[in-house]
Enzyme design. Structure first.
Site, mmCIF file in Angstrom:
data_model
loop_
_atom_site.group_PDB
_atom_site.id
_atom_site.type_symbol
_atom_site.label_atom_id
_atom_site.label_comp_id
_atom_site.label_asym_id
_atom_site.label_seq_id
_atom_site.Cartn_x
_atom_site.Cartn_y
_atom_site.Cartn_z
ATOM 1 N N GLY A 36 0.338 26.754 72.460
ATOM 2 C CA GLY A 36 0.530 27.191 73.850
ATOM 3 C C GLY A 36 1.077 26.075 74.714
ATOM 4 N N SER A 37 1.270 26.394 75.995
ATOM 5 C CA SER A 37 1.910 25.432 76.896
ATOM 6 C C SER A 37 0.994 24.263 77.241
ATOM 7 C CB SER A 37 2.366 26.147 78.170
ATOM 8 O OG SER A 37 1.294 26.845 78.755
ATOM 9 N N THR A 38 -0.326 24.462 77.232
ATOM 10 C CA THR A 38 -1.243 23.355 77.519
ATOM 11 C C THR A 38 -1.298 22.402 76.323
ATOM 12 O OG1 THR A 38 -2.523 24.992 78.769
ATOM 13 C CG2 THR A 38 -3.514 22.824 78.502
ATOM 14 N N ASP A 91 -6.855 31.746 77.081
ATOM 15 C CA ASP A 91 -6.363 32.659 78.121
ATOM 16 C C ASP A 91 -7.439 32.945 79.155
ATOM 17 O OD1 ASP A 91 -3.741 33.136 76.888
ATOM 18 O OD2 ASP A 91 -4.982 33.890 75.264
ATOM 19 N N LYS A 101 -8.562 34.414 73.501
ATOM 20 C CA LYS A 101 -7.399 33.659 73.066
ATOM 21 C C LYS A 101 -6.423 34.582 72.351
ATOM 22 C CE LYS A 101 -7.747 29.742 71.122
ATOM 23 N NZ LYS A 101 -6.559 29.380 71.885
ATOM 24 N N GLY A 102 -5.198 34.087 72.201
ATOM 25 C CA GLY A 102 -4.227 34.823 71.396
ATOM 26 C C GLY A 102 -3.043 35.373 72.132
ATOM 27 N N GLY A 104 -0.669 33.702 72.884
ATOM 28 C CA GLY A 104 0.435 33.061 72.157
ATOM 29 C C GLY A 104 0.546 33.564 70.724
ATOM 30 N N GLU A 110 -6.105 29.960 64.938
ATOM 31 C CA GLU A 110 -6.888 29.225 65.943
ATOM 32 C C GLU A 110 -8.383 29.392 65.688
ATOM 33 O OE1 GLU A 110 -3.771 29.254 69.690
ATOM 34 O OE2 GLU A 110 -5.189 30.897 69.536
ATOM 35 N N LYS A 128 -7.981 29.916 84.317
ATOM 36 C CA LYS A 128 -8.521 30.548 83.106
ATOM 37 C C LYS A 128 -10.008 30.867 83.222
ATOM 38 C CE LYS A 128 -4.469 29.936 81.178
ATOM 39 N NZ LYS A 128 -4.185 29.042 80.083
HETATM 40 C C1 5RP Z 1 -2.336 31.024 71.759
HETATM 41 C C2 5RP Z 1 -3.492 30.836 72.669
HETATM 42 C C3 5RP Z 1 -3.322 29.873 73.787
HETATM 43 O O1 5RP Z 1 -4.291 28.892 73.687
HETATM 44 C C4 5RP Z 1 -3.473 30.600 75.079
HETATM 45 O O2 5RP Z 1 -2.547 31.661 75.103
HETATM 46 C C5 5RP Z 1 -3.248 29.669 76.284
HETATM 47 O O3 5RP Z 1 -1.922 29.304 76.363
HETATM 48 P P1 5RP Z 1 -1.357 28.412 77.539
HETATM 49 O O4 5RP Z 1 -1.875 27.030 77.322
HETATM 50 O O5 5RP Z 1 0.142 28.513 77.373
HETATM 51 O O6 5RP Z 1 -1.813 29.011 78.841
HETATM 52 O O7 5RP Z 1 -4.545 31.396 72.516
HETATM 53 O O8 5RP Z 1 -2.596 32.001 70.794
#
Ligand code: 5RP
Length: 229
Positions: A36-38, A91, A101-102, A104, A110, A128
């Site tokens: 994910g972006s983080t 999420d 989560k998920g 992404g 994960e 979040k």
């Molecule tokens: C991917 C995930 C990510 O951790 C979740 O979607 C958070 O993503 P982001 O850091 O882009 O907000 O569960 O499957």
């Protein structure tokens, strides 16, 4: 605090939470890395401390590619044994540290990595955090394509509204149902109930393997170390 998609502090907060986790990569041989972006910010920072661990197991092909670009050896979970530290985003989380989560698409790997790791650190921005998971985001469910409609009907019986994630396949070659309005008064029970439906690979409720620590960056750009209620 719910941002608009243009809230510039959210990106800064993601970066801050990720940077705070870098200082926790100590006494680590094998690292697990989420998606994910983080976590992308976390991977950027890992490049500077890669002499402190032997390599990383990636929760997705996307993360594996980013790790390789950063020069970090990507390892196979079948070769490493248990992982010392897993770092990932989410999420949604609630005061008991239960997660969704998920979004992404990487929820299955994960969950495996979170469960196979001695320590699990969650890196998130304040958007979040929710009082109840049921008030938050949709719940992804990875399904074997053959069973998609059957699984969807079982989820409707549980009160949820599943929608197929269009034009999307997971790294495992499966599909994702994004479930809205799922009653989540008891997230552990719902997690287990969905896992028991034949054809389900994994569900994005993490109510059994909770993070050991949440590093949450606020809209004031301060990183808080949260404690579970
Ligand atoms: C991917 C995930 C990510 O951790 C979740 O979607 C958070 O993503 P982001 O850091 O882009 O907000 O569960 O499957």
């Amino acid at each position: 605090m719910q941002p608009t998609s243009s809230s510039p502090w959210v990106e800064k907060a993601k970066r801050l939470a990720a940077e705070a986790a870098l200082s926790m990569v100590q006494n680590v041989r094998y690292l697990g890395v989420g998606t994910g972006s983080t976590t992308r910010y976390f991977i950027e920072g890992l490049g500077k401390i890669q002499d402190q661990f032997d390599g990383a197991v990636a929760s997705s092909e996307q993360t594996a590619s980013l790790l390789r670009q950063t020069g970090i050896p990507v390892l196979d979970l079948n070769e490493t044994g248990d992982i010392d530290l897993y770092v990932d985003g989410a999420d949604a989380f609630d005061p008991h540290f239960r997660l969704i989560k998920g979004h992404g698409g990487a929820l299955t790997r994960e969950k495996i990595l979170a469960t196979a790791s001695r320590r699990f650190i969650l890196i998130v921005d304040e958007t979040k955090r929710f009082d109840r998971l049921g008030d938050s985001v949709s719940v992804p469910v990875e399904v074997i394509p053959f069973a998609r409609s059957y699984v969807a009907r079982q989820i409707v019986r549980m009160g949820g509204t599943p929608a197929l994630r269009e034009r999307y396949l997971t790294d495992n070659g499966n599909q994702i149902l994004d479930v809205l309005s799922l009653p989540l008064a008891d997230p552990s029970q719902v997690e287990r109930q969905i896992q028991c439906i034949p054809g389900v690979v994994e569900v994005g409720i993490f109510a059994e393997r909770l993070p050991d620590l949440i590093l949450m960056a606020t809209s004031s750009l301060v990183v808080e170390r949260l404690k579970a209620v």
